[in-house]
Design a protein around this motif. Sequence first.
Motif, PDB file in Angstrom:
ATOM      1  N   THR A  57       0.826  -1.202   0.000  1.00 30.42           N
ATOM      2  CA  THR A  57       0.000   0.000   0.000  1.00 30.42           C
ATOM      3  C   THR A  57       0.861   1.253   0.000  1.00 30.42           C
ATOM      4  O   THR A  57       0.580   2.225  -0.717  1.00 30.42           O
ATOM      5  N   PHE A  58       1.921   1.263   0.805  1.00 30.70           N
ATOM      6  CA  PHE A  58       2.854   2.389   0.789  1.00 30.70           C
ATOM      7  C   PHE A  58       3.407   2.607  -0.622  1.00 30.70           C
ATOM      8  O   PHE A  58       3.448   3.730  -1.124  1.00 30.70           O
ATOM      9  N   SER A  59       3.858   1.515  -1.258  1.00 33.36           N
ATOM     10  CA  SER A  59       4.468   1.642  -2.581  1.00 33.36           C
ATOM     11  C   SER A  59       3.441   2.081  -3.615  1.00 33.36           C
ATOM     12  O   SER A  59       3.755   2.883  -4.506  1.00 33.36           O
ATOM     13  N   ALA A  60       2.210   1.590  -3.503  1.00 33.00           N
ATOM     14  CA  ALA A  60       1.174   1.987  -4.456  1.00 33.00           C
ATOM     15  C   ALA A  60       0.844   3.469  -4.331  1.00 33.00           C
ATOM     16  O   ALA A  60       0.588   4.156  -5.333  1.00 33.00           O
ATOM     17  N   GLY A  61       0.843   4.000  -3.105  1.00 34.96           N
ATOM     18  CA  GLY A  61       0.593   5.420  -2.894  1.00 34.96           C
ATOM     19  C   GLY A  61       1.684   6.281  -3.504  1.00 34.96           C
ATOM     20  O   GLY A  61       1.406   7.298  -4.159  1.00 34.96           O
ATOM     21  N   ALA A  62       2.948   5.864  -3.305  1.00 33.23           N
ATOM     22  CA  ALA A  62       4.056   6.609  -3.901  1.00 33.23           C
ATOM     23  C   ALA A  62       3.965   6.565  -5.421  1.00 33.23           C
ATOM     24  O   ALA A  62       4.113   7.588  -6.104  1.00 33.23           O
ATOM     25  N   ALA A  63       3.697   5.376  -5.963  1.00 30.27           N
ATOM     26  CA  ALA A  63       3.627   5.214  -7.414  1.00 30.27           C
ATOM     27  C   ALA A  63       2.502   6.049  -8.017  1.00 30.27           C
ATOM     28  O   ALA A  63       2.673   6.672  -9.080  1.00 30.27           O
ATOM     29  N   ALA A  64       1.346   6.091  -7.347  1.00 34.32           N
ATOM     30  CA  ALA A  64       0.195   6.842  -7.874  1.00 34.32           C
ATOM     31  C   ALA A  64       0.522   8.326  -8.005  1.00 34.32           C
ATOM     32  O   ALA A  64       0.167   8.965  -9.008  1.00 34.32           O
ATOM     33  N   CYS A  65       1.208   8.895  -7.010  1.00 37.35           N
ATOM     34  CA  CYS A  65       1.513  10.330  -7.057  1.00 37.35           C
ATOM     35  C   CYS A  65       2.656  10.638  -8.014  1.00 37.35           C
ATOM     36  O   CYS A  65       2.695  11.714  -8.612  1.00 37.35           O
ATOM     37  N   ILE A  66       3.575   9.702  -8.174  1.00 33.27           N
ATOM     38  CA  ILE A  66       4.629   9.887  -9.172  1.00 33.27           C
ATOM     39  C   ILE A  66       4.026   9.836 -10.580  1.00 33.27           C
ATOM     40  O   ILE A  66       4.352  10.656 -11.442  1.00 33.27           O
ATOM     41  N   GLY A 323       3.090   7.308   1.535  1.00 29.91           N
ATOM     42  CA  GLY A 323       3.925   7.063   0.375  1.00 29.91           C
ATOM     43  C   GLY A 323       3.854   8.207  -0.611  1.00 29.91           C
ATOM     44  O   GLY A 323       4.872   8.637  -1.181  1.00 29.91           O
ATOM     45  N   CYS A 324       2.645   8.747  -0.808  1.00 26.05           N
ATOM     46  CA  CYS A 324       2.460   9.890  -1.704  1.00 26.05           C
ATOM     47  C   CYS A 324       3.192  11.123  -1.184  1.00 26.05           C
ATOM     48  O   CYS A 324       3.887  11.813  -1.943  1.00 26.05           O
ATOM     49  N   ILE A 325       3.051  11.415   0.099  1.00 23.14           N
ATOM     50  CA  ILE A 325       3.698  12.593   0.687  1.00 23.14           C
ATOM     51  C   ILE A 325       5.210  12.504   0.546  1.00 23.14           C
ATOM     52  O   ILE A 325       5.881  13.495   0.231  1.00 23.14           O
ATOM     53  N   GLN A 326       5.760  11.312   0.759  1.00 21.95           N
ATOM     54  CA  GLN A 326       7.209  11.165   0.604  1.00 21.95           C
ATOM     55  C   GLN A 326       7.636  11.434  -0.835  1.00 21.95           C
ATOM     56  O   GLN A 326       8.621  12.137  -1.078  1.00 21.95           O
ATOM     57  N   ALA A 327       6.890  10.869  -1.775  1.00 17.48           N
ATOM     58  CA  ALA A 327       7.223  11.092  -3.178  1.00 17.48           C
ATOM     59  C   ALA A 327       7.112  12.572  -3.537  1.00 17.48           C
ATOM     60  O   ALA A 327       7.994  13.135  -4.201  1.00 17.48           O
TER      61      ALA A 327
END
Length: 388
Positions: A57-66, A323-327
């Motif tokens: 879920t963390f990785s999916a959130g980062a990927a979505a915002c990237i 994950g999104c916020i980090q990205a």
Amino acid sequence: MSYPMQCTTSPAPLRHRAWRTLSLMAACLLGLPVAQAGVTIAQIVPLSGPLAGPGMTFSAGAAACIEDTNRKGGVAGKPVKYVKVDDGYDPARSVAALESLLERPDRPSALLVFGTASSLAVSKRAAELKAELPILPTGSGARSLQESEDPNLFHVRAATAVEVDRLIAAHAITGIKSFAVIYQDDALGQDGLAAARATMARLGLPAPPAVGFARGTKDFDTVARQVAGAAAQAVLIVGPGPDIARFIQSARTAQLTARLLAISNLEPSQLVKTVGTDAARGISIAQVFPDLVHPRLPLAREFTRIVGASPDTALLNPYALEGCIQALTVIEAARRTRDGSGPALRQALENSSRLDLGGYFLTFSRGRHAGSSFVNIGVMDRQGQLRF
């Protein structure tokens, strides 16, 4: 903040080299931006093992915002690259992943690393290798990370100590005077226990009885019985989200009557899935990111929009938002520099002063890498939703 212009040339045929050099010199003299090196965000995260669910879920959130950033043109017209590596929630594999990533042609500009132990191990190894790049720990606000002197570490969530302090203080105001602590016996759990003891001493409350559990524990029935014997009015649980949920399940079975308090690692939908809405009702959970159920901040609304474009509606939760916020933190730093390398991004973050990610603010400087102190406390209602 302005940065020195990177006016360099790369090998080229002789007939092109002079023209390229003159073009770059002209750009420098006129103050025009030179094309920015591409940005690569790498994530070391459990995609297998006991914490594969949160990790994915963390990785999916980062990927979505990237992906959303790239749909809008990327950074300086170049797409942001995203690479993820599975470490199975094993610090030794995390270090091996770091070493492998640093050998890639598209060497990462920044790292997102899941968990306290893995983040500490990666931070240490990166220092040994003299690698300079922002390392953003995911899912952990442990003191051992937040107070580290490693200049590579940057934090987008409030410290666990702040969560613990506010959870205990908020419930002490209601008349609760005795607390017990359940903690995973690792860096995160020990930091949480130390914070609880410090808060209770500050409030003039008796030191809390504490029960630790090992990484990988599946059966929490014995732990629940030990806690019941302490006869505390409230029990604080510090550890990974799935373990907190399993303890709560055992606590309900043991008919533990104490109020249960959890740090933000516990995702509300995960709790409901494990114990059901009835057993989840009344659990207090700290939150270190904005509410997504009733989004008020522009960041929350924007993330809801991004997730709405995804077929995976399960992404609408704090894990994916982190994950999104980090990205987005890395992307915003990249926009503030003409060089997408790790050292340049690290300098950009230190010089950013204040990043506004849509009402969620991060404050960094050379002496401050802990960017947020945002903590809210919600209580699970009868519909299985967290209410503030």
